[in-house]
Structure formats: C-alpha cells, structure tokens
Write an enzyme that holds these catalytic residues in place. Sequence first.
Site, short mmCIF file in Angstrom:
data_model
loop_
_atom_site.label_atom_id
_atom_site.label_comp_id
_atom_site.label_asym_id
_atom_site.label_seq_id
_atom_site.Cartn_x
_atom_site.Cartn_y
_atom_site.Cartn_z
CB CYS A 74 -6.61 -6.12 -15.77
SG CYS A 74 -7.62 -6.07 -14.19
CB CYS A 78 -12.25 -0.84 -13.99
SG CYS A 78 -11.97 -1.77 -12.72
CB CYS A 81 -9.13 0.70 -16.29
SG CYS A 81 -7.75 0.23 -16.04
CB CYS A 118 2.75 4.79 -6.05
SG CYS A 118 3.09 6.22 -4.79
CB CYS A 150 2.45 3.50 -1.75
SG CYS A 150 0.55 3.35 -1.99
CB CYS A 210 -3.13 4.83 -0.26
SG CYS A 210 -3.17 6.21 -1.72
NE ARG A 280 -0.84 11.13 -3.43
CZ ARG A 280 -1.12 9.85 -3.23
NH1 ARG A 280 -1.51 9.00 -4.39
NH2 ARG A 280 -1.19 9.39 -2.03
#
Length: 348
Positions: A74, A78, A81, A118, A150, A210, A280
């Site tokens: 990626c 972040c 992550c 998901c 999702c 979400c 959640r």
Amino acid sequence: MTATSTVTSRVNWQTLADQALAGEVLSREQALAVLTAPDAELLDQLAAAYRVRRHYWGNRVRLHFLLNAQSGLCPEDCHYCSQSKISAAEIEKYPFMAQEKILAAAERANTLKAGTFCMVISGRSPSDRVFGEVLDAVRQVKERYPMKICACLGLLDETQTQQLAAAGVDRVNHNLNTSEANYSEICTTHTFDDRVNTIQAVQSAGMTTCSGGIFGLGESNDDIIDMALALRRLEVTSVPLNFLIPIEGTPFEGRHELNPRQCLRILCLYRLLLPSQEIRIAGGREVQLRQLQPLGLYAANSIFVGDYLTTPGQAAQTDYAMIRDAGFMLEGPDGEAIEPPEAISKAL
C-alpha cells in the site's frame, strides 16, 4: 490534541441512557464523564449502555466475516497499519485473490453464520483492473449466498460507488479512524476530508455506510468524542470500533495505552452517542479486552468472526460459546435470532 480534565462528579448513567433513547446528544461534559469514570462504576455504565442496545437490537449479535482479498504493497503511510509503505512488519503480500479463493472464503463465512461478508483490499484506491475483478467477485458471491456484502476498497468517487451498488454491494466500509484534529498524527498521505468524501459518495449511491475508528493511537478523550460526533453527523449505519494491536515493524509498535476497562468505557460512550447504529467490536478485541470480551456485548451488537486483515482472531467456537454463555442469540442473514451452534468443524 487538547488535554482533558477528569470529571469527578458522580453521574446517573441511566439518565444518560434516557437522553440517548430520547434522541438527545450527550454534552461534552457528560461524554468526558463516561470516559473518565472510576472502575467501580463500570458495571453501572454497561447497564445503561445495554438498556439502549437492547431497545434497538434486543439480545441479538451480528457476525461479520472479513476477507483480506489483496494484501500489502500500500502506498499510504497509516502509522498503525502493517500493510502501509512505512511498515516493516512481516506479513503475507499478494495481489487481488483469484475468484475461486474468494468464493471459498464466502462459503466459509456462510457456514460460520456470518450475516455480512466483508471484502477488503489494500491500497489508496483500486485500479481499473482490480475494480473490475471486485465487481465480478461481488456478483458471484451474491448469486450463491444470502449474506450481505460490504466492500472496503480505499478512496472512492461517485462513479465507483454507483458501480458497486449496481453490482450488489450492500455497504461500503471506510473508517474515519480518529478525529479530524488528530488525523495528521496517524497519516500524512491523505486527509480526514478525503475519508469523509468517500463516505458521502457511498451515501449518494444509495448504499449504507460502515465507518468507525481505532483507539490506542495516542488520541485524547476529546479526540474519542469528536470522532463519535463526526460519525453521528455523517449518519453512518455501522460503526466498527478497533483497538490497536501494536504490530512489530509498524511506527506504533510500542504503543500500549489501553486496558480492558477503558475499552469498555469507549464502547459505552459510542452506544450512548450512536444509540441506533450497529456497533461492532472489531480488530484487537481479543488483545485489548481479553477476559472482559463478553462484557463488550452489553454495549456492542456485532463482532467479526474469524481472522482480521493481517492478525488472527479467536476460534469461531470460542465466539459462539461467549455469545451463548452471556445469554445472547445470533442474528442470521435474514435478521431473525438463531441459537449459536454448539459445535463447528475445526477445519473452519
């Protein structure tokens, strides 16, 4: 980040539940009181949160199944992550999965009684090729299984969200992760507004949203409150709340700011500020809530079953036992309450 003073005056937690049920927003002072209450009041807080949870969700627990359909590589930074460009974490990296692997994962999710499948990919936003493969995968899963789908695909525009809706995606995940004020402390390659824009593009396409966050990133109590209020303003449908797993090789590997009781207070606050939303308990519940996981269900009405993106979850059988022993029922794909299975194949 701004410093927050501790609110020491005793609060009637049921009064806060009354406000939430009446549609009233807690004041900042009340929200701070939830987060800074002494441990001796935690069970009273949970009782108030459960009263609100029970009003909207009864004693049902929704299960979601998470598939990391494209891992690593990626370009974003972040700091929490393991898949980011600045992470040295040892994780499996692979391009978008073959259709047969996605369908096998969907079959497992269906067998595990998940109501939502998901599908997540790493990256800033999907390339045209990967996006087309996502759409094909969505159609195939929809044809075979009764679960909702999702998709979590990074930053999206309105054209992309419209295509996802047409393919059968029910909901798109795009977390705010933290408050607007704290965002530059956890990521510099995109902004808080970029994330808000994606959420609004999802809503304009007619899909439900979400969006939640991660705690343990160095945020203040004000940041925790501000993110909840932002989610309320955005009228998101489902709110996954993650608790940081400090993964070795990430910039936040040394952060150990949470304890189980503080995690439960955060869950209580979000139930009181977002009374009707699906809440959640997501990544990190096994690590940060530990033996207090069952208590989280008195505020939250949903969990992931199975593994997370790059870290393992606890066994499905353990989740079923936790739900059953606490007196809750599973919510099936059709919304009806079902008994948690007594046993399930270890192969799953």
